[in-house]
Design a protein around this motif. Structure first.
Motif, PDB file in Angstrom:
ATOM      1  N   ILE A 108       0.827  -1.196   0.000  1.00 30.91           N
ATOM      2  CA  ILE A 108       0.000   0.000   0.000  1.00 30.91           C
ATOM      3  C   ILE A 108       0.861   1.246   0.000  1.00 30.91           C
ATOM      4  N   SER A 109       1.885   1.292   0.845  1.00 28.06           N
ATOM      5  CA  SER A 109       2.721   2.493   0.906  1.00 28.06           C
ATOM      6  C   SER A 109       3.520   2.659  -0.374  1.00 28.06           C
ATOM      7  N   ALA A 110       3.949   1.594  -1.021  1.00 25.66           N
ATOM      8  CA  ALA A 110       4.682   1.708  -2.275  1.00 25.66           C
ATOM      9  C   ALA A 110       3.766   2.215  -3.379  1.00 25.66           C
ATOM     10  N   GLN A 111       2.498   1.793  -3.372  1.00 26.60           N
ATOM     11  CA  GLN A 111       1.571   2.232  -4.393  1.00 26.60           C
ATOM     12  C   GLN A 111       1.164   3.692  -4.205  1.00 26.60           C
ATOM     13  N   SER A 112       1.176   4.209  -2.993  1.00 22.34           N
ATOM     14  CA  SER A 112       0.741   5.580  -2.771  1.00 22.34           C
ATOM     15  C   SER A 112       1.821   6.591  -3.118  1.00 22.34           C
ATOM     16  N   LEU A 113       3.020   6.153  -3.390  1.00 22.51           N
ATOM     17  CA  LEU A 113       4.108   7.043  -3.750  1.00 22.51           C
ATOM     18  C   LEU A 113       4.052   7.306  -5.245  1.00 22.51           C
ATOM     19  N   ASN A 114       3.623   8.502  -5.630  1.00 25.01           N
ATOM     20  CA  ASN A 114       3.475   8.873  -7.032  1.00 25.01           C
ATOM     21  C   ASN A 114       4.542   9.884  -7.426  1.00 25.01           C
ATOM     22  N   VAL A 115       5.803   9.505  -7.308  1.00 25.21           N
ATOM     23  CA  VAL A 115       6.908  10.388  -7.637  1.00 25.21           C
ATOM     24  C   VAL A 115       7.639   9.810  -8.837  1.00 25.21           C
ATOM     25  N   TYR A 116       7.731  10.616  -9.908  1.00 22.77           N
ATOM     26  CA  TYR A 116       8.349  10.158 -11.142  1.00 22.77           C
ATOM     27  C   TYR A 116       9.382  11.171 -11.614  1.00 22.77           C
ATOM     28  N   GLN A 117      10.511  10.671 -12.066  1.00 28.16           N
ATOM     29  CA  GLN A 117      11.542  11.555 -12.591  1.00 28.16           C
ATOM     30  C   GLN A 117      11.308  11.784 -14.073  1.00 28.16           C
ATOM     31  N   LEU A 118      11.420  13.033 -14.484  1.00 30.20           N
ATOM     32  CA  LEU A 118      11.347  13.388 -15.893  1.00 30.20           C
ATOM     33  C   LEU A 118      12.740  13.766 -16.375  1.00 30.20           C
ATOM     34  N   PHE A 119      12.934  13.644 -17.665  1.00 30.68           N
ATOM     35  CA  PHE A 119      14.189  14.021 -18.284  1.00 30.68           C
ATOM     36  C   PHE A 119      13.906  15.052 -19.370  1.00 30.68           C
ATOM     37  N   GLU A 120      14.918  15.730 -19.820  1.00 29.01           N
ATOM     38  CA  GLU A 120      14.773  16.757 -20.850  1.00 29.01           C
ATOM     39  C   GLU A 120      14.075  16.186 -22.093  1.00 29.01           C
ATOM     40  N   GLU A 121      14.393  14.946 -22.444  1.00 29.63           N
ATOM     41  CA  GLU A 121      13.792  14.312 -23.614  1.00 29.63           C
ATOM     42  C   GLU A 121      12.270  14.208 -23.480  1.00 29.63           C
ATOM     43  N   ASP A 122      11.781  14.061 -22.257  1.00 32.15           N
ATOM     44  CA  ASP A 122      10.337  13.950 -22.039  1.00 32.15           C
ATOM     45  C   ASP A 122       9.624  15.223 -22.466  1.00 32.15           C
ATOM     46  N   PHE A 123      10.267  16.364 -22.282  1.00 27.33           N
ATOM     47  CA  PHE A 123       9.660  17.625 -22.685  1.00 27.33           C
ATOM     48  C   PHE A 123       9.770  17.830 -24.188  1.00 27.33           C
TER      49      PHE A 123
END
Length: 182
Positions: free
Chosen positions: A26-41
């Protein structure tokens, strides 16, 4: 009799194990943190690459909604050093941009401008700013908040971001990007 006692204690150990496993899931699923990179933009239609977690297909709409807000010309509030510097647009702002973490105290004031905000962006210029915790339990008015975008001008991790943002609604997705200031 001894077998019954052993069986009963083993049963409690197994039940305890599954409870702990469930809590960690449950605690792992509630963590909604994602890294973006320059390519994503540059290619917002491509999949988001993450180092800390997998961005699953059901979150494609979340990613698209984020990029639509981030790239579009939407009504915006600009805040720097605890002062509203500028408000753009003729309707309620959808974006709130902070130039540093030292301005977060302004949110504790009753401010009707943030009621419709969907995207909060925060620029962290150095490692010390990550220590200015952003606790949502002391803030009212972010009823429509969907995304938080944190731009770090230093090497930061998903764990750093998770310790910086506290008590946020689990429906809010947090993106962060490490960028080198020019």
């Amino acid at each position: 009799m001894k077998n019954i006692a052993v069986f009963t204690s083993n049963k409690y150990v197994i039940i305890g194990f599954f409870i702990l496993l469930g809590i960690s899931q449950i605690s792992a699923q509630s963590l909604n943190v994602y890294q973006l990179f320059e390519e994503d933009f540059q290619q917002s239609s491509s999949k988001i690459a993450t180092k800390s977690s997998t961005f699953i297909k059901s979150n494609v709409d979340v990613k698209q909604g984020f990029f639509t807000l981030k790239k579009g010309l939407k009504p915006t509030i600009y805040v720097d050093y605890n002062k509203v510097k500028q408000v753009t647009g003729d309707v309620a702002p959808l974006i709130l941009k902070y130039e540093n973490s030292y301005s977060l105290n302004i949110l504790k004031e009753n401010n009707t401008l943030i009621n419709k905000v969907e995207l909060l962006t925060i620029k962290l210029k150095n490692q010390n700013e990550i220590n200015n915790r952003f606790d949502f339990s002391s803030i009212e008015g972010f009823d429509n908040l969907k995304y938080i975008f944190i731009q770090c001008n230093f090497d930061c991790t998903a764990n750093d971001i998770s310790s910086f943002i506290l008590n946020v609604d689990p429906k809010v997705t947090i993106f962060y990007m490490v960028s080198n200031p020019s």
